[in-house]
Design an enzyme around this catalytic site. Structure first.
Site, PDB file in Angstrom:
ATOM      1  N   PRO A  50      52.189  27.868  41.526  1.00  0.00           N
ATOM      2  CA  PRO A  50      51.746  29.263  41.409  1.00  0.00           C
ATOM      3  C   PRO A  50      50.454  29.496  42.190  1.00  0.00           C
ATOM      4  O   PRO A  50      49.532  28.680  42.123  1.00  0.00           O
ATOM      5  CB  PRO A  50      51.502  29.436  39.903  1.00  0.00           C
ATOM      6  N   GLN A  97      55.715  32.422  36.199  1.00  0.00           N
ATOM      7  CA  GLN A  97      54.565  31.984  35.394  1.00  0.00           C
ATOM      8  C   GLN A  97      54.001  33.177  34.626  1.00  0.00           C
ATOM      9  O   GLN A  97      53.640  34.191  35.214  1.00  0.00           O
ATOM     10  CB  GLN A  97      53.469  31.380  36.272  1.00  0.00           C
ATOM     11  N   TYR A 137      42.281  30.595  30.864  1.00  0.00           N
ATOM     12  CA  TYR A 137      42.873  31.844  30.395  1.00  0.00           C
ATOM     13  C   TYR A 137      43.148  31.760  28.890  1.00  0.00           C
ATOM     14  O   TYR A 137      42.730  30.814  28.223  1.00  0.00           O
ATOM     15  CB  TYR A 137      44.112  32.175  31.227  1.00  0.00           C
ATOM     16  N   LYS A 183      51.943  24.827  31.840  1.00  0.00           N
ATOM     17  CA  LYS A 183      50.907  24.359  32.754  1.00  0.00           C
ATOM     18  C   LYS A 183      49.601  24.161  31.995  1.00  0.00           C
ATOM     19  O   LYS A 183      49.153  25.048  31.269  1.00  0.00           O
ATOM     20  CB  LYS A 183      50.692  25.357  33.894  1.00  0.00           C
ATOM     21  N   GLY A 234      50.282  24.349  46.634  1.00  0.00           N
ATOM     22  CA  GLY A 234      49.933  25.752  46.539  1.00  0.00           C
ATOM     23  C   GLY A 234      49.548  26.331  47.881  1.00  0.00           C
ATOM     24  O   GLY A 234      50.323  27.011  48.545  1.00  0.00           O
ATOM     25  N   ARG A 235      48.319  26.051  48.308  1.00  0.00           N
ATOM     26  CA  ARG A 235      47.812  26.631  49.550  1.00  0.00           C
ATOM     27  C   ARG A 235      48.641  26.226  50.768  1.00  0.00           C
ATOM     28  O   ARG A 235      48.894  27.052  51.654  1.00  0.00           O
ATOM     29  CB  ARG A 235      46.347  26.224  49.737  1.00  0.00           C
ATOM     30  N   TYR A 243      43.348  36.254  49.438  1.00  0.00           N
ATOM     31  CA  TYR A 243      43.154  37.257  48.389  1.00  0.00           C
ATOM     32  C   TYR A 243      42.881  38.644  48.958  1.00  0.00           C
ATOM     33  O   TYR A 243      42.225  39.464  48.324  1.00  0.00           O
ATOM     34  CB  TYR A 243      42.011  36.811  47.469  1.00  0.00           C
TER      35      TYR A 243
END
Length: 375
Positions: free
Chosen positions: A31, A108, A181, A228, A325-326, A353
């Protein structure tokens, strides 16, 4: 630096049964938040093209960016949701594109809690909330502690988001219990100061994560559910409690007993200079998880380190997959390149972003070799 695989990893390209999915290799798209949703948290029309580009190798697993479960869970603008009809229809198009490429996709799902922008929440009539009235950073206004009714509502919202995901065609959901989170805010003592059944000791701090997981299992089945976690991450005031290891050992053991599809362990690197963690390859917690159910490892792996980890560190494990990811953002044909010794493309972090634009999102090309194979 451009990373070139030394040689194909036999284990990395072995099939892996993950829940209802029969993965053809062990390279997973992790994600990655990219701020390509509109003000109503609807994925923009070109988001489906982004995921379709990365569904470049049949039998791969893609996991979406963090997706809000309900309006009051939204912490930032331009992050997608999965509670409204319009959002769900946009996700249906994404899923359709990925399935057309013979790949799997999990959504997710998450809630931000105290990590949310308080001004954004206030503009929408909501409050910043968490497990306890403990600010994420010194000088910040403390959130309001959730009451019992609100906790139960969040649990049901997770379950409903999971139902919505399956209804639009997702192969499963990944519950986001990492990176500071809301679920992490209950799990970790650095935030959770409660003295009721939702805090005070290791089992009680794990209760919210487990109740959410059980509600989602009851909604869609255990073989469609992943979790996760990021035990070592210090993002948003996390990862600094004294009993971190026993806390996560307990939670992971309980998740294993629930028989979910997989565990995802991430060593998050949200700053360029963050490259090391106490346990960079997660051995502490993989040993607790065991060898029977899949585990996805993520945290800055590249074309050199991923094969080394799966072939050497986890040589005795046959349940390990590696999340990118990246590099999956910059290299849409990443599995093909890894298998054929082709360099991964450099990513431009500054464009990750940039809200609402295709720049840095859809403009990374396939390799010429991949295009020749495809033609």
């Amino acid at each position: 630096m451009t990373i070139i695989p030394k040689h194909p990893s036999p284990t990395l390209f072995k099939p892996l049964a993950l829940g209802k999915c029969q993965l053809q290799h062990r390279i997973v798209m992790s994600p990655t938040t990219r701020y390509r949703a509109d003000e109503a948290a609807v994925p923009l029309p070109f988001v489906k093209e982004y995921y379709a580009q990365r569904a470049s190798d049949p039998g791969a697993l893609l996991i979406t960016e963090a997706t809000n479960i309900c309006p009051n869970s939204v912490g930032e603008a331009h992050i997608p949701g999965i509670w409204s009809k319009t959002q769900c229809e946009a996700w249906r198009e994404v899923v359709s594109q990925v399935h057309a490429k013979e790949c799997y996709i999990f959504c997710q799902i998450y809630a931000t809690g105290r990590s949310a922008d308080p001004e954004l929440l206030a503009s929408r009539g909501f409050e910043q909330v968490s497990s306890s009235a403990v600010a994420a950073e010194p000088g910040c206004q403390p959130p309001r502690a959730l009451d019992e009714e609100e906790i139960q509502k969040y649990i049901s919202d997770y379950a409903q988001a999971a139902r919505n995901a399956i209804e639009v065609g997702f192969d499963g959901v990944e519950i986001h219990g990492a990176n500071g989170y809301l679920i992490d805010q209950f799990t970790q003592a650095s935030c959770n100061q409660r003295t009721d059944e939702w805090g005070g000791d290791i089992p009680n701090r794990a209760r919210f994560a487990l109740q959410v997981t059980m509600a989602v299992i009851n909604a869609i089945g255990p073989d469609r559910v992943g979790m996760k976690l990021s035990p070592w991450s210090q993002y948003s005031g996390m990862g600094i409690m004294g009993d971190l290891v026993p806390q996560f050992e307990y939670l992971i053991l309980q998740l294993r007993q629930l028989g979910i599809a997989y565990l995802h362990l991430a060593n998050s690197r949200w700053l360029d200079q963050m490259t090391t963690h106490p346990d960079p390859n997660h051995l502490t917690f993989v040993k607790v998880w065991g060898r029977s159910l899949p585990v996805i490892l993520a945290g800055g792996y590249d074309a050199t380190s991923a094969p080394e980890v799966i072939e050497m560190v986890y040589a005795d494990y046959d349940n390990v997959a590696i999340g990118f990811g990246r590099y999956f953002t910059s290299t849409p044909d990443l599995p093909f390149r890894m298998k054929n010794g082709i360099a991964l493309q450099k990513y431009d972090r500054s464009s990750f972003y940039t809200c609402l634009t295709k720049t840095g999102y859809l403009d990374y090309p396939y390799s010429p070799e991949y295009l020749c194979r495809s033609s």
